[in-house]
Design a protein around this motif. Structure first.
Motif, PDB file in Angstrom:
ATOM      1  N   UNK A  34       0.286  -1.441   0.349  1.00  0.00           N
ATOM      2  CA  UNK A  34      -0.432   0.136  -0.060  1.00  0.00           C
ATOM      3  C   UNK A  34       1.009   1.371  -0.007  1.00  0.00           C
ATOM      4  N   UNK A  35       0.654   2.241  -0.774  1.00  0.00           N
ATOM      5  CA  UNK A  35       1.576   3.836  -1.221  1.00  0.00           C
ATOM      6  C   UNK A  35       0.365   4.687  -1.059  1.00  0.00           C
ATOM      7  N   UNK A  36       0.916   5.307  -0.310  1.00  0.00           N
ATOM      8  CA  UNK A  36       0.021   7.106   0.145  1.00  0.00           C
ATOM      9  C   UNK A  36      -0.426   7.336  -1.420  1.00  0.00           C
ATOM     10  N   UNK A  37       0.966   7.844  -2.824  1.00  0.00           N
ATOM     11  CA  UNK A  37       0.852   8.967  -3.633  1.00  0.00           C
ATOM     12  C   UNK A  37       1.033   7.943  -4.478  1.00  0.00           C
ATOM     13  N   UNK A  38       0.881   7.778  -5.872  1.00  0.00           N
ATOM     14  CA  UNK A  38       0.909   6.999  -7.099  1.00  0.00           C
ATOM     15  C   UNK A  38       0.843   8.453  -8.417  1.00  0.00           C
ATOM     16  N   UNK A  39       1.101   7.589  -9.103  1.00  0.00           N
ATOM     17  CA  UNK A  39       1.634   8.670 -10.811  1.00  0.00           C
ATOM     18  C   UNK A  39      -0.131   8.723 -11.357  1.00  0.00           C
ATOM     19  N   UNK A  40      -1.450   8.744 -10.981  1.00  0.00           N
ATOM     20  CA  UNK A  40      -2.397   8.652 -10.925  1.00  0.00           C
ATOM     21  C   UNK A  40      -2.899   9.387 -10.107  1.00  0.00           C
ATOM     22  N   UNK A  41      -2.875  10.508  -8.883  1.00  0.00           N
ATOM     23  CA  UNK A  41      -3.241  11.013  -8.079  1.00  0.00           C
ATOM     24  C   UNK A  41      -2.240  11.819  -7.829  1.00  0.00           C
ATOM     25  N   UNK A  42      -0.807  12.242  -8.206  1.00  0.00           N
ATOM     26  CA  UNK A  42      -0.009  12.547  -7.319  1.00  0.00           C
ATOM     27  C   UNK A  42      -0.170  14.177  -8.798  1.00  0.00           C
ATOM     28  N   UNK A  43      -0.315  15.629  -8.013  1.00  0.00           N
ATOM     29  CA  UNK A  43      -0.490  16.740  -8.396  1.00  0.00           C
ATOM     30  C   UNK A  43       0.734  17.079  -9.397  1.00  0.00           C
ATOM     31  N   UNK A  44       1.813  16.857  -9.136  1.00  0.00           N
ATOM     32  CA  UNK A  44       2.694  16.734  -9.882  1.00  0.00           C
ATOM     33  C   UNK A  44       2.747  15.658 -11.683  1.00  0.00           C
ATOM     34  N   UNK A  45       2.431  15.054 -11.540  1.00  0.00           N
ATOM     35  CA  UNK A  45       1.531  14.070 -12.459  1.00  0.00           C
ATOM     36  C   UNK A  45       0.574  13.418 -13.184  1.00  0.00           C
ATOM     37  N   UNK A  46      -0.438  14.400 -13.026  1.00  0.00           N
ATOM     38  CA  UNK A  46      -2.006  15.311 -12.953  1.00  0.00           C
ATOM     39  C   UNK A  46      -1.834  16.531 -13.527  1.00  0.00           C
ATOM     40  N   UNK A  47      -1.037  17.386 -13.227  1.00  0.00           N
ATOM     41  CA  UNK A  47      -1.433  18.694 -13.565  1.00  0.00           C
ATOM     42  C   UNK A  47      -1.649  19.377 -13.037  1.00  0.00           C
ATOM     43  N   UNK A  48      -2.309  18.754 -11.980  1.00  0.00           N
ATOM     44  CA  UNK A  48      -3.118  19.569 -10.884  1.00  0.00           C
ATOM     45  C   UNK A  48      -2.655  20.242  -9.961  1.00  0.00           C
ATOM     46  N   UNK A  49      -1.493  20.990 -10.489  1.00  0.00           N
ATOM     47  CA  UNK A  49      -0.509  21.273  -8.946  1.00  0.00           C
ATOM     48  C   UNK A  49      -1.170  22.691  -9.212  1.00  0.00           C
ATOM     49  N   UNK A  50      -1.443  23.289  -7.858  1.00  0.00           N
ATOM     50  CA  UNK A  50      -1.595  24.141  -7.742  1.00  0.00           C
ATOM     51  C   UNK A  50      -0.668  24.814  -6.154  1.00  0.00           C
ATOM     52  N   UNK A  51      -0.229  26.476  -7.099  1.00  0.00           N
ATOM     53  CA  UNK A  51       0.666  26.808  -6.174  1.00  0.00           C
ATOM     54  C   UNK A  51       0.218  28.200  -5.158  1.00  0.00           C
TER      55      UNK A  51
END
Length: 70
Positions: A34-51
């Motif tokens: 079990x992991x907490x983040x993956x490439x499907x939900x991490x903001x860096x990979x999804x492009x939904x990163x907010x500043x």
């Protein structure tokens, strides 16, 4: 390769906290991981990163140090 000195390299099911499940191979010795983040939900990979600019910190920085930039 010498026999008997390498760990077993088996398939592992990885489950993310977002619910995404994928298979990989590992020497961990567990069937499930079990992991907490993956490439499907991490903001860096999804492009939904907010500043977030809390209390205008970026503007304060630019006012204080803007004169040093070219």
């Amino acid at each position: 390769m010498k026999a008997g000195i390498h760990p077993d390299y088996t398939e592992v099911n990885v489950t993310c906290s977002c619910g995404h499940v994928f298979q990989t191979r590992s020497t961990m010795g567990k069937e499930n991981f079990h992991v907490e983040v993956c490439s499907q939900c991490h903001p860096f990979y999804t492009g939904k990163q907010k500043v977030l600019d809390t209390a205008g910190r970026i503007d304060k920085f630019k006012q204080k140090f803007g004169k040093f930039s070219r």
